[in-house]
Design a protein around this motif. Sequence first.
Motif, PDB file in Angstrom:
ATOM      1  N   ARG A 137     -19.181 -15.173  28.993  1.00 16.47           N
ATOM      2  CA  ARG A 137     -18.711 -14.506  27.773  1.00 16.47           C
ATOM      3  C   ARG A 137     -19.872 -14.134  26.853  1.00 16.47           C
ATOM      4  NH1 ARG A 137     -13.646 -16.322  23.827  1.00 16.47           N
ATOM      5  NH2 ARG A 137     -13.088 -14.169  23.258  1.00 16.47           N
ATOM      6  N   TYR A 138     -19.850 -12.857  26.457  1.00 21.87           N
ATOM      7  CA  TYR A 138     -20.823 -12.269  25.541  1.00 21.87           C
ATOM      8  C   TYR A 138     -22.240 -12.218  26.120  1.00 21.87           C
ATOM      9  CZ  TYR A 138     -17.017 -13.136  22.242  1.00 21.87           C
ATOM     10  OH  TYR A 138     -15.793 -13.181  21.621  1.00 21.87           O
ATOM     11  N   PRO A 169     -20.286  -9.026  20.155  1.00 23.69           N
ATOM     12  CA  PRO A 169     -20.834  -9.506  18.898  1.00 23.69           C
ATOM     13  C   PRO A 169     -21.786  -8.487  18.256  1.00 23.69           C
ATOM     14  CG  PRO A 169     -20.912 -11.225  20.546  1.00 23.69           C
ATOM     15  CD  PRO A 169     -20.520  -9.973  21.262  1.00 23.69           C
ATOM     16  N   ALA A 170     -21.773  -8.449  16.904  1.00 22.62           N
ATOM     17  CA  ALA A 170     -22.712  -7.598  16.160  1.00 22.62           C
ATOM     18  C   ALA A 170     -24.117  -8.171  16.259  1.00 22.62           C
ATOM     19  CB  ALA A 170     -22.274  -7.499  14.702  1.00 22.62           C
ATOM     20  N   ARG A 171     -25.089  -7.290  16.043  1.00 24.01           N
ATOM     21  CA  ARG A 171     -26.500  -7.682  16.008  1.00 24.01           C
ATOM     22  C   ARG A 171     -26.958  -8.299  17.339  1.00 24.01           C
ATOM     23  NH1 ARG A 171     -24.189  -8.823  11.338  1.00 24.01           N
ATOM     24  NH2 ARG A 171     -23.839 -10.996  11.884  1.00 24.01           N
ATOM     25  N   ARG A 172     -26.269  -7.901  18.419  1.00 22.25           N
ATOM     26  CA  ARG A 172     -26.682  -8.302  19.764  1.00 22.25           C
ATOM     27  C   ARG A 172     -26.680  -7.053  20.628  1.00 22.25           C
ATOM     28  NH1 ARG A 172     -25.908 -13.095  23.060  1.00 22.25           N
ATOM     29  NH2 ARG A 172     -27.579 -12.961  24.593  1.00 22.25           N
ATOM     30  N   GLN A 173     -27.764  -6.768  21.287  1.00 21.21           N
ATOM     31  CA  GLN A 173     -27.889  -5.541  22.046  1.00 21.21           C
ATOM     32  C   GLN A 173     -27.416  -5.744  23.490  1.00 21.21           C
ATOM     33  OE1 GLN A 173     -28.975  -2.558  20.541  1.00 21.21           O
ATOM     34  NE2 GLN A 173     -28.575  -3.920  18.807  1.00 21.21           N
ATOM     35  N   TYR A 174     -26.738  -4.709  24.001  1.00 22.62           N
ATOM     36  CA  TYR A 174     -26.188  -4.768  25.354  1.00 22.62           C
ATOM     37  C   TYR A 174     -26.486  -3.469  26.104  1.00 22.62           C
ATOM     38  CZ  TYR A 174     -23.466  -8.769  23.745  1.00 22.62           C
ATOM     39  OH  TYR A 174     -23.097  -9.993  23.248  1.00 22.62           O
ATOM     40  N   ARG A 182     -18.651  -2.841  18.094  1.00 18.07           N
ATOM     41  CA  ARG A 182     -17.573  -2.048  18.672  1.00 18.07           C
ATOM     42  C   ARG A 182     -18.163  -0.736  19.191  1.00 18.07           C
ATOM     43  NH1 ARG A 182     -13.142  -2.548  13.747  1.00 18.07           N
ATOM     44  NH2 ARG A 182     -13.319  -4.827  13.473  1.00 18.07           N
ATOM     45  N   PHE A 183     -17.797  -0.383  20.392  1.00 17.50           N
ATOM     46  CA  PHE A 183     -18.353   0.842  20.963  1.00 17.50           C
ATOM     47  C   PHE A 183     -17.396   1.401  22.010  1.00 17.50           C
ATOM     48  CE2 PHE A 183     -20.058  -2.868  23.123  1.00 17.50           C
ATOM     49  CZ  PHE A 183     -19.872  -2.588  24.467  1.00 17.50           C
ATOM     50  N   ARG A 230     -19.767  -3.051  33.556  1.00 18.77           N
ATOM     51  CA  ARG A 230     -20.548  -4.277  33.405  1.00 18.77           C
ATOM     52  C   ARG A 230     -21.354  -4.188  32.109  1.00 18.77           C
ATOM     53  NH1 ARG A 230     -24.365  -5.846  38.340  1.00 18.77           N
ATOM     54  NH2 ARG A 230     -25.345  -3.870  37.719  1.00 18.77           N
ATOM     55  N   ILE A 231     -21.236  -5.203  31.281  1.00 16.74           N
ATOM     56  CA  ILE A 231     -21.939  -5.254  29.994  1.00 16.74           C
ATOM     57  C   ILE A 231     -22.900  -6.431  30.038  1.00 16.74           C
ATOM     58  CG2 ILE A 231     -21.673  -5.487  27.500  1.00 16.74           C
ATOM     59  CD1 ILE A 231     -18.840  -4.339  27.821  1.00 16.74           C
ATOM     60  N   ARG A 232     -24.201  -6.137  29.874  1.00 19.70           N
ATOM     61  CA  ARG A 232     -25.243  -7.155  30.022  1.00 19.70           C
ATOM     62  C   ARG A 232     -26.034  -7.308  28.719  1.00 19.70           C
ATOM     63  NH1 ARG A 232     -29.007  -4.974  33.001  1.00 19.70           N
ATOM     64  NH2 ARG A 232     -28.072  -2.888  33.132  1.00 19.70           N
ATOM     65  N   ALA A 233     -26.141  -8.539  28.235  1.00 19.63           N
ATOM     66  CA  ALA A 233     -26.933  -8.797  27.031  1.00 19.63           C
ATOM     67  C   ALA A 233     -28.400  -8.510  27.315  1.00 19.63           C
ATOM     68  CB  ALA A 233     -26.759 -10.236  26.566  1.00 19.63           C
TER      69      ALA A 233
END
Length: 590
Positions: free
Chosen positions: A523-524, A544-549, A571-572, A585-588
């Motif tokens: 998660r996240y 989460p805000a202020r976290r780049q993905y 939000r995007f 797929r969303i990767r931090a």
Amino acid sequence: MTTFTAESPLYFVMGHAEGNRILNERVPTLTNNPLLHTLYFHEVGMILGTEDALKDKPAEVAEILRLIGGLEPEDTVAQRAEAAAVDVPAPSAGYEPETVERGSAALSLPATAAVHERFEATIAGPSHGNPFTDVDLQAVFTAPSGKTLTVPGFYDGDGSYKVRLLVPEEGDWTFTTASNARSLDGITGTFTAGGAAPGAKGLVRVANTFHFAYDGGTPYLPIGTTAYAWTHQGDALEKQTLDTLAAGPFNKMRMCVFPKSYLFNENEPDLYPFEGSLAGGFDYERPNPAFYRHLELRISQLDELGIEADLILFHAYDRWGFSTMSPGQDSRYLKYVVARLASHRNIWWSLANEYDLLFRKTTEDWERFAGIVQANDPSGHLLSIHNCQAFYDYSRPWITHSSIQRQDVHKTAEFTGEWRDRWQKPVVIDECAYEGNIDQGWGNITGEEMTRRFWEGSMRGGYVGHGETYMHSNDILWWSKGGGFHGSSPERIGFLRRIQEETPGGYLDPLPSAWDIPTAGIRYEYELSYFGFNQPTYRNFVMPARRQYQVDIIDTWNMTVDTLPGTVEGRFRVELPGRQFIAVRIRAVA
């Protein structure tokens, strides 16, 4: 009370001992028909009325219905328990006379072995009588740590006995034999085990409740396929099967010890598991060592390819009598198979394919069988049992993982989360249906649907198995005989395997997700969402805000991964291609 009528399903008549006997005696063309299992849930009266052997014989049909209509309910459990109690006599202490010196048989063994490999001691012993049943042999091994392992031996024919151990520890080992045969009793030996060879993996075990790993902790993701009777097809086809596997994505093979008699499976094997013949009958008390050497060769060849052999010990698709042996014969067969094969690193035990079609075996039998396997397998390989209709109780402690055949025509992988919660064990859907084009609903789904079911099961934290049933002019269907792939799913399943192996930590676990799609990962940190047969043109996500993905659009059918430019946060919206079988797929970003 009438037990059966003309409207009773054939399945239940076949499950009654006397009903089974009546049909075998009166209509052997029916009970020996390879199509029998497709007829089970039709009314017995209709089946008898359409059987060619009974054509224009209404009086004979009526007599059979009268006979089965007069049957009483039976207490199968009590009957089998009583039979099992008296049918396994202990080997006689007088197999050899007292004039034979204790421990006098000649022992040969290697001086060294290696961890995760087989150590084998061979003893030249007596061969009179029936050594398969008359002689009991085991050895107690003492590990360098002081731990002891009791290992069964077995007779390999021609006066040769073997004791095998899959070596779990490095260092100096000792062992002492015990036997009712005086010449085999009290023999001692020693060997030194070196460290594991580079690349040696060890056994696959359950890891993190719902997953698997090799002994060293490396994750193992079962990407399975099924070719039930591939080792019964002769050298040319079996070698083709191995070549196909070597080039394919699969690392687990479901396969049977016994040959198979069923749709597209009417050829006789070259070797049988017992001495005898189809025409003359088989001696279920005398295993055929040549058969098992051949089976072992194929299991070893799978191991060289990195493939686990999920070995099915019983099944109902039988014209040789292997599915209807006595309780004692069942027990001796199991002890022999486990003693021979437990030293293979890549073995998984499956007590049965479709256990509930083996009508004469009860839950008590299966529980007894599980105890025999565990008692004779010092390495503790994975152990399960597979269903046709009703699930076995996978919460039972001896079962390491579920082995599931779908129960819903359309949905299977969608239930993975429910099964994880129910049993708290790995969910392996060994039979979700097969890609193919035969007339059976279990064997004519498309490659797209097979691939979708793999993705659905993976996203929900389970493991789905493949099989293929495309019509072939020589009845060479992969799901049973092996050969080559003809479908479109294997390559896509290989693509999924690569995606899974890229997952941080090695496993996909389900995450909280929207009502319409499954999501898995961390998660996240690493989130993978699968849209299956839906085809959105865009999707809104919240992280989460202020976290780049970074965002990857994965086309699971065309096997592409497109990484979107730049990064996102909070939000995007992600634009999507409006096609089925897309994943995101969303990767931090570190």
